[in-house]
Write an enzyme that holds these catalytic residues in place. Structure first.
Site, mmCIF file in Angstrom:
data_model
loop_
_atom_site.group_PDB
_atom_site.id
_atom_site.type_symbol
_atom_site.label_atom_id
_atom_site.label_comp_id
_atom_site.label_asym_id
_atom_site.label_seq_id
_atom_site.Cartn_x
_atom_site.Cartn_y
_atom_site.Cartn_z
ATOM 1 C CE LYS A 1 -19.993 75.575 53.853
ATOM 2 N NZ LYS A 1 -19.462 74.196 53.678
ATOM 3 N NE ARG B 1 -14.451 74.502 58.713
ATOM 4 C CZ ARG B 1 -14.091 73.389 58.090
ATOM 5 N NH1 ARG B 1 -12.814 73.022 58.114
ATOM 6 N NH2 ARG B 1 -14.969 72.658 57.440
ATOM 7 N NE ARG C 1 -29.874 70.698 60.779
ATOM 8 C CZ ARG C 1 -28.720 71.331 60.542
ATOM 9 N NH1 ARG C 1 -28.342 71.576 59.303
ATOM 10 N NH2 ARG C 1 -27.963 71.715 61.559
ATOM 11 N NE ARG D 1 -28.419 66.844 62.755
ATOM 12 C CZ ARG D 1 -27.597 67.189 61.763
ATOM 13 N NH1 ARG D 1 -26.933 66.236 61.106
ATOM 14 N NH2 ARG D 1 -27.443 68.459 61.439
ATOM 15 N NE ARG E 1 -24.024 74.014 64.339
ATOM 16 C CZ ARG E 1 -25.119 73.452 64.841
ATOM 17 N NH1 ARG E 1 -25.046 72.796 66.001
ATOM 18 N NH2 ARG E 1 -26.279 73.541 64.222
#
Length: 596
Positions: A92, A168, A203, A232, A243
């Site tokens: 996004k 949201r 990632r 991370r 998430r």
């Protein structure tokens, strides 16, 4: 018999799909047919109509409507207003950057707004800082106030805006609605869950430069960088899935508010490919916005669904008044078109439309074949505008001897289609062709097929020809408009080639993309008690008709169902029964009819 056939006004056929769509809305012309139908083309003069475009489809309306109480409100040159949403890892952020660069929109991110307000020491920023410092979520009213203030600034008003990842929650979306903050389009990046998890888990962060890499999709430039990459804390599989679960819950909550303007874009491609789809979508929205007109009727409903939630859910009144007004017919034509378009865009290939407003219900004496032809023409011309080759098909002669001919409800339909005005821009015989139902009508250049009310008759079964045609069409979409495929035995009492069970199984293989059924008391056709509506990909919605005053009525939402409801479920909803607690006795006479 008297047929309600309409001769449309000039239609500008757009050969490139990127050209602004300009479709037609017909005016009514009554034609008389003898027992052996024959037609001659009308020499009636034609009036050029001004364009009236809407999100999923376009029509034309006379700039001086005869319908008393109609008024036209025009808007032109409005800047784009866009909301974009997507799960973590959908790309996004990258798409936002490319959209801003291409269209010059003001990028509005609530995270950026919070940081900017806190840094500036504003009143809103100081209030937000109190919550952020203690690790609490900033209340909706603070965030929404910041969004409202930002969108009210001059650059956002003049250049348009891109609202990134907000709202949201349902409460946030409802607050924006109350403030009259609504986008022209709500874009959702659609990526399979397994791809999103892989993107998150793979990632890696470069602690020196802050640059983000992916171990397979975007590896580092050299071994030195690779050796110092770290994972991370939030990029574990467990947290990525958490998430994603939260995102889905929030997305489902706000869907009812934006579903009429929602556009899904496949995000499982290279960023350049994804942006090409986004760019095409936004260009189409922008072109439509520049010519958009809103037509408001005198009988308390909008002629077309617009960007407001209420009008999208609204149902026209006076549906038992025959003939239907042009506004009512066009309302349903557009409703069917939007559902069909969404279904085909979602990859559906075997579709069925069921709409039984009185003029389109062959079971009623007021059925008018011209109204059905208008519906077919609206859908066909819209897809032709997008550059698709559409073949409109009617079943040919059926049976032998005394049973020869087509079903009475389709008498003269082929001639009507041939003589209807398909516009002066070369749509007919180029992008639109008229044919019959059968495998021999499937040509290589066809992109899709619209089949006009295929139905079985005593002495013959259309299902055999229909199956041969769909087999020949392969993965190309086939749309059945108001089919009647109940099994009928042959005149000799011997079943057709395909067994009855297989015929019924095949008839049920078509996926319903649109349903509109009026509901009456059992055994009657008056008064209307309510309506059942489904428009792909949304749930079945049950509406109750309410008399407000003499001559005034409205339809109010009563219940929704994930699957097509049974008669008992509909009756229980009207009676206020809770089906989880009350089980009705079998064999009870139904309260409502017209359900199936």
């Amino acid at each position: 018999m008297m047929l309600n056939c309409s001769q449309s006004l000039p239609h500008r056929h757009s050969f490139p799909s990127s050209t602004p769509r300009l479709s037609t809305s017909p005016f009514c012309l009554s034609l008389s047919f003898a027992s052996s139908p024959s037609l001659s083309s009308s020499s009636a003069s034609k009036l050029r109509l001004s364009s009236c475009s809407f999100h999923d489809a376009s029509i034309n309306l006379n700039p001086k409507p005869k319908h008393k109480g109609l008024k036209v409100i025009c808007s032109k040159g409005e800047p784009l207003k866009v909301m974009i949403s997507g799960p973590p890892g959908s790309g996004k952020g990258t798409q936002c950057e490319m959209i801003v660069k291409k269209f010059g929109l003001v990028h509005v991110s609530t995270g950026d707004l919070l940081r900017a307000e806190v840094a500036a020491g504003s009143d809103i920023g100081n209030r937000a800082k109190e919550y952020m410092s203690s690790g609490r979520l900033v209340p909706d009213e603070i965030v929404t106030a910041m969004v409202k203030a930002r969108l009210a600034q001059k650059d956002a008003k003049e250049n348009g805006w891109l609202l990134d990842g907000y709202p949201r929650s349902f409460a946030q979306a409802q607050s924006l609605e109350e403030m009259k903050i609504r986008p022209d389009v709500y874009i959702v990046l659609d990526v399979p869950d397994e791809i999103l998890v892989d993107r998150g888990v793979g990632r890696r962060l470069d602690p020196v430069t802050g640059k983000i890499y992916h171990i397979t999709n975007f590896p580092p430039e050299n071994d030195e960088i690779r050796d110092r990459l770290v994972t991370r804390p939030d990029d574990t599989e467990e947290k990525v899935k958490s998430r994603l679960k939260i995102y889905k819950k929030n997305a489902e909550a706000i869907l009812p508010i934006y579903r009429d303007i929602l556009k899904k874009v496949d995000g499982n491609h290279l960023k350049e490919v994804v942006f090409k789809d986004v760019e095409t979508l936004l260009l189409h929205v922008k072109e439509n916005e520049e010519t958009e007109k809103l037509v408001v009727g005198s009988d308390n409903y909008l002629v077309r669904p617009t960007s407001s939630k209420e009008s999208w859910r609204g149902i026209p009144t006076r549906l038992n008044n025959i003939p239907h007004s042009r506004e009512i017919r066009e309302y349903f034509y557009n409703d069917v078109l939007q559902a069909t378009t969404r279904a085909i865009n979602d990859g559906k290939t075997r579709l069925k439309v069921e709409i039984n407003i009185p003029e389109l219900n062959p079971e009623m004496d007021v059925y008018r074949i011209g109204t059905l032809m208008e519906l077919v023409r609206t859908v066909a011309l819209s897809f032709a505008d997008d550059g698709k080759h559409v073949k409109v098909c009617v079943q040919g002669s059926m049976g032998q001897g005394a049973l020869a001919g087509m079903p009475l409800q389709l008498a003269g339909s082929r001639k009507i289609l041939e003589f209807m005005d398909w516009g002066e821009y070369g749509a007919k015989d180029t992008f639109i062709k008229i044919g019959s139902i059968g495998a021999k009508e499937v040509d290589e250049e066809d992109d899709m097929y619209i089949l006009v009310a295929p139905q079985n008759a005593v002495g013959n079964c259309i299902i055999d020809d229909l199956k041969a045609m769909t087999d020949a069409a392969g993965t190309r979409p086939v749309v059945l408009v108001n089919p009647r495929l109940k099994d009928v035995p042959g005149s000799s009492g011997i079943m057709q080639t395909m067994g009855r069970e297989k015929r019924l199984e095949y008839a049920a293989s078509f996926e319903i993309c649109y349903v509109f059924r009026l509901l009456y008391y059992a055994g009657t056709q008056y008064p209307i008690m309510g309506a059942l509506r489904m428009s792909h990909p949304y749930a079945y919605e049950l509406f109750k008709r309410i008399d407000e005053s003499p001559g005034k009525e409205k339809y109010v939402p009563l219940a929704s169902f994930p699957e097509r409801p049974t008669g008992e479920e509909i009756n229980d909803a009207f009676e206020g029964r809770d089906r989880s607690k009350v089980k009705r006795a079998s064999g009870i006479w139904g309260l409502l009819s017209g359900i199936f």
